[in-house]
Design a protein around this motif. Sequence first.
Motif, PDB file in Angstrom:
ATOM      1  N   LEU A   1       0.804  -1.219   0.000  1.00  0.00           N
ATOM      2  CA  LEU A   1       0.000   0.000   0.000  1.00  0.00           C
ATOM      3  C   LEU A   1       0.840   1.273   0.000  1.00  0.00           C
ATOM      4  N   ARG A   2       1.984   1.244   0.636  1.00  0.00           N
ATOM      5  CA  ARG A   2       2.809   2.455   0.698  1.00  0.00           C
ATOM      6  C   ARG A   2       3.208   2.917  -0.701  1.00  0.00           C
ATOM      7  N   LEU A   3       3.706   1.986  -1.508  1.00  0.00           N
ATOM      8  CA  LEU A   3       4.109   2.342  -2.864  1.00  0.00           C
ATOM      9  C   LEU A   3       2.897   2.650  -3.733  1.00  0.00           C
ATOM     10  N   MET A   4       1.807   1.905  -3.545  1.00  0.00           N
ATOM     11  CA  MET A   4       0.604   2.178  -4.316  1.00  0.00           C
ATOM     12  C   MET A   4       0.093   3.588  -4.055  1.00  0.00           C
ATOM     13  N   ALA A   5       0.085   3.984  -2.784  1.00  0.00           N
ATOM     14  CA  ALA A   5      -0.370   5.332  -2.440  1.00  0.00           C
ATOM     15  C   ALA A   5       0.531   6.389  -3.065  1.00  0.00           C
ATOM     16  N   SER A   6       1.838   6.171  -3.021  1.00  0.00           N
ATOM     17  CA  SER A   6       2.771   7.116  -3.626  1.00  0.00           C
ATOM     18  C   SER A   6       2.530   7.243  -5.123  1.00  0.00           C
ATOM     19  N   ASP A   7       2.259   6.117  -5.788  1.00  0.00           N
ATOM     20  CA  ASP A   7       2.042   6.153  -7.227  1.00  0.00           C
ATOM     21  C   ASP A   7       0.721   6.818  -7.592  1.00  0.00           C
ATOM     22  N   VAL A   8      -0.299   6.631  -6.751  1.00  0.00           N
ATOM     23  CA  VAL A   8      -1.556   7.349  -7.003  1.00  0.00           C
ATOM     24  C   VAL A   8      -1.321   8.850  -6.972  1.00  0.00           C
ATOM     25  N   ILE A   9      -0.622   9.315  -5.953  1.00  0.00           N
ATOM     26  CA  ILE A   9      -0.365  10.749  -5.819  1.00  0.00           C
ATOM     27  C   ILE A   9       0.501  11.258  -6.967  1.00  0.00           C
ATOM     28  N   ARG A  10       1.433  10.437  -7.414  1.00  0.00           N
ATOM     29  CA  ARG A  10       2.354  10.869  -8.461  1.00  0.00           C
ATOM     30  C   ARG A  10       1.733  10.836  -9.839  1.00  0.00           C
ATOM     31  N   TYR A  11       1.004   9.759 -10.153  1.00  0.00           N
ATOM     32  CA  TYR A  11       0.527   9.555 -11.516  1.00  0.00           C
ATOM     33  C   TYR A  11      -0.958   9.855 -11.703  1.00  0.00           C
ATOM     34  N   LEU A  12      -1.736   9.894 -10.610  1.00  0.00           N
ATOM     35  CA  LEU A  12      -3.169  10.205 -10.702  1.00  0.00           C
ATOM     36  C   LEU A  12      -3.487  11.315  -9.704  1.00  0.00           C
ATOM     37  N   PRO A  13      -2.939  12.506  -9.889  1.00  0.00           N
ATOM     38  CA  PRO A  13      -3.077  13.556  -8.877  1.00  0.00           C
ATOM     39  C   PRO A  13      -4.422  14.270  -8.880  1.00  0.00           C
ATOM     40  N   GLU A  14      -5.262  13.992  -9.888  1.00  0.00           N
ATOM     41  CA  GLU A  14      -6.539  14.678  -9.963  1.00  0.00           C
ATOM     42  C   GLU A  14      -7.480  14.202  -8.862  1.00  0.00           C
ATOM     43  N   GLY A  15      -8.390  15.067  -8.462  1.00  0.00           N
ATOM     44  CA  GLY A  15      -9.365  14.705  -7.447  1.00  0.00           C
ATOM     45  C   GLY A  15      -8.918  15.086  -6.053  1.00  0.00           C
ATOM     46  N   LEU A  16      -9.770  14.811  -5.081  1.00  0.00           N
ATOM     47  CA  LEU A  16      -9.517  15.220  -3.702  1.00  0.00           C
ATOM     48  C   LEU A  16      -8.548  14.297  -2.978  1.00  0.00           C
ATOM     49  N   PHE A  17      -8.757  12.987  -3.068  1.00  0.00           N
ATOM     50  CA  PHE A  17      -8.008  12.059  -2.225  1.00  0.00           C
ATOM     51  C   PHE A  17      -6.494  12.180  -2.384  1.00  0.00           C
ATOM     52  N   PRO A  18      -5.945  12.255  -3.600  1.00  0.00           N
ATOM     53  CA  PRO A  18      -4.489  12.394  -3.700  1.00  0.00           C
ATOM     54  C   PRO A  18      -3.954  13.644  -3.012  1.00  0.00           C
ATOM     55  N   ARG A  19      -4.754  14.686  -2.911  1.00  0.00           N
ATOM     56  CA  ARG A  19      -4.310  15.917  -2.263  1.00  0.00           C
ATOM     57  C   ARG A  19      -4.275  15.802  -0.745  1.00  0.00           C
ATOM     58  N   LEU A  20      -4.862  14.741  -0.213  1.00  0.00           N
ATOM     59  CA  LEU A  20      -4.879  14.566   1.235  1.00  0.00           C
ATOM     60  C   LEU A  20      -3.643  13.854   1.764  1.00  0.00           C
TER      61      LEU A  20
ATOM     62  N   LYS B   1      -0.275  10.809   1.596  1.00  0.00           N
ATOM     63  CA  LYS B   1      -0.081   9.363   1.533  1.00  0.00           C
ATOM     64  C   LYS B   1      -0.802   8.624   2.649  1.00  0.00           C
ATOM     65  N   ARG B   2      -0.817   9.185   3.845  1.00  0.00           N
ATOM     66  CA  ARG B   2      -1.439   8.478   4.960  1.00  0.00           C
ATOM     67  C   ARG B   2      -2.917   8.233   4.698  1.00  0.00           C
ATOM     68  N   PHE B   3      -3.621   9.274   4.226  1.00  0.00           N
ATOM     69  CA  PHE B   3      -5.043   9.096   3.943  1.00  0.00           C
ATOM     70  C   PHE B   3      -5.235   8.143   2.771  1.00  0.00           C
ATOM     71  N   VAL B   4      -4.452   8.294   1.717  1.00  0.00           N
ATOM     72  CA  VAL B   4      -4.621   7.432   0.538  1.00  0.00           C
ATOM     73  C   VAL B   4      -4.402   5.971   0.906  1.00  0.00           C
ATOM     74  N   ARG B   5      -3.391   5.692   1.752  1.00  0.00           N
ATOM     75  CA  ARG B   5      -3.170   4.306   2.188  1.00  0.00           C
ATOM     76  C   ARG B   5      -4.384   3.770   2.933  1.00  0.00           C
ATOM     77  N   ARG B   6      -4.932   4.588   3.814  1.00  0.00           N
ATOM     78  CA  ARG B   6      -6.089   4.138   4.598  1.00  0.00           C
ATOM     79  C   ARG B   6      -7.285   3.873   3.688  1.00  0.00           C
ATOM     80  N   TRP B   7      -7.490   4.744   2.714  1.00  0.00           N
ATOM     81  CA  TRP B   7      -8.596   4.560   1.770  1.00  0.00           C
ATOM     82  C   TRP B   7      -8.379   3.318   0.916  1.00  0.00           C
ATOM     83  N   MET B   8      -7.156   3.140   0.407  1.00  0.00           N
ATOM     84  CA  MET B   8      -6.892   2.003  -0.469  1.00  0.00           C
ATOM     85  C   MET B   8      -6.968   0.680   0.282  1.00  0.00           C
ATOM     86  N   LYS B   9      -6.734   0.709   1.583  1.00  0.00           N
ATOM     87  CA  LYS B   9      -6.822  -0.525   2.361  1.00  0.00           C
ATOM     88  C   LYS B   9      -8.232  -1.097   2.336  1.00  0.00           C
TER      89      LYS B   9
END
Length: 227
Positions: A25-44, A46-54
């Motif tokens: 999840l750590r790397l997945m969250a980083s890649d979401v923020i890096r490659y899919l930055p659109e929308g609200l969740f990536p702006r919150l 890595k910690r939030f994105v990891r929790r959401w992706m879990k």
Amino acid sequence: MSQKPPKFPSTRSLVVVREATEEDLRLMASDVIRYLPEGLFPRLGKRFVRRWMKTFLTEQYGVALVAVTKDAPRQQVGFLVGSTNQIHHVADVLHQHKWGLLFSGLAALSIRPRVLLHFLRTRARPYLRRLLGRTNGPVAGANPRPATAVITSLVVLPTLRGGGIGRLLVEEFLNRAVADRASLAELVTAAGAAGAGAFYKKLGWTCVGERHSKDGAPIHTYQRSLP
């Protein structure tokens, strides 16, 4: 002492698609923020994105897949998250994780004032309605909607795109959707060259609508019927 350059996976290496784990999840969250930055969740962050992706790992209808290669089995070259029944998945996430996601999101917003102001302008009202349970979920006795599987995020490393990794991830996701009796698959991507519409058209998906996101960006909805 000189260090050896990191071993990078080759597009000619055998690609394996497997279930994602919490360690991924750590790397997945980083890649979401890096490659899919659109929308609200990536702006919150890595910690939030990891929790959401879990939630895609833990809930019944969630799907979290990781692609790795034989010559670098611990290095992700792509991943996909989605749900095989979006209505039920959202209901499960709200039932099991509503307060945890809420507090995590508020903590992220509290240290990002610009994101907070943007959230208040564009999303506060519908999010509050959903969190307070004022949106319609599955209703007993109502006419059932077709079970729809939704791809939420798909990432393939830019240097390895075009080698079939994305196709493998999508095919595995669709197999799981069919097994869960979904009759339709759906996704949203940015319009034009910024999105992945051309990729999905090659895989047999059809663009069924265009609209603007809450941030004002043009987006396309793609669908594919399932057997």
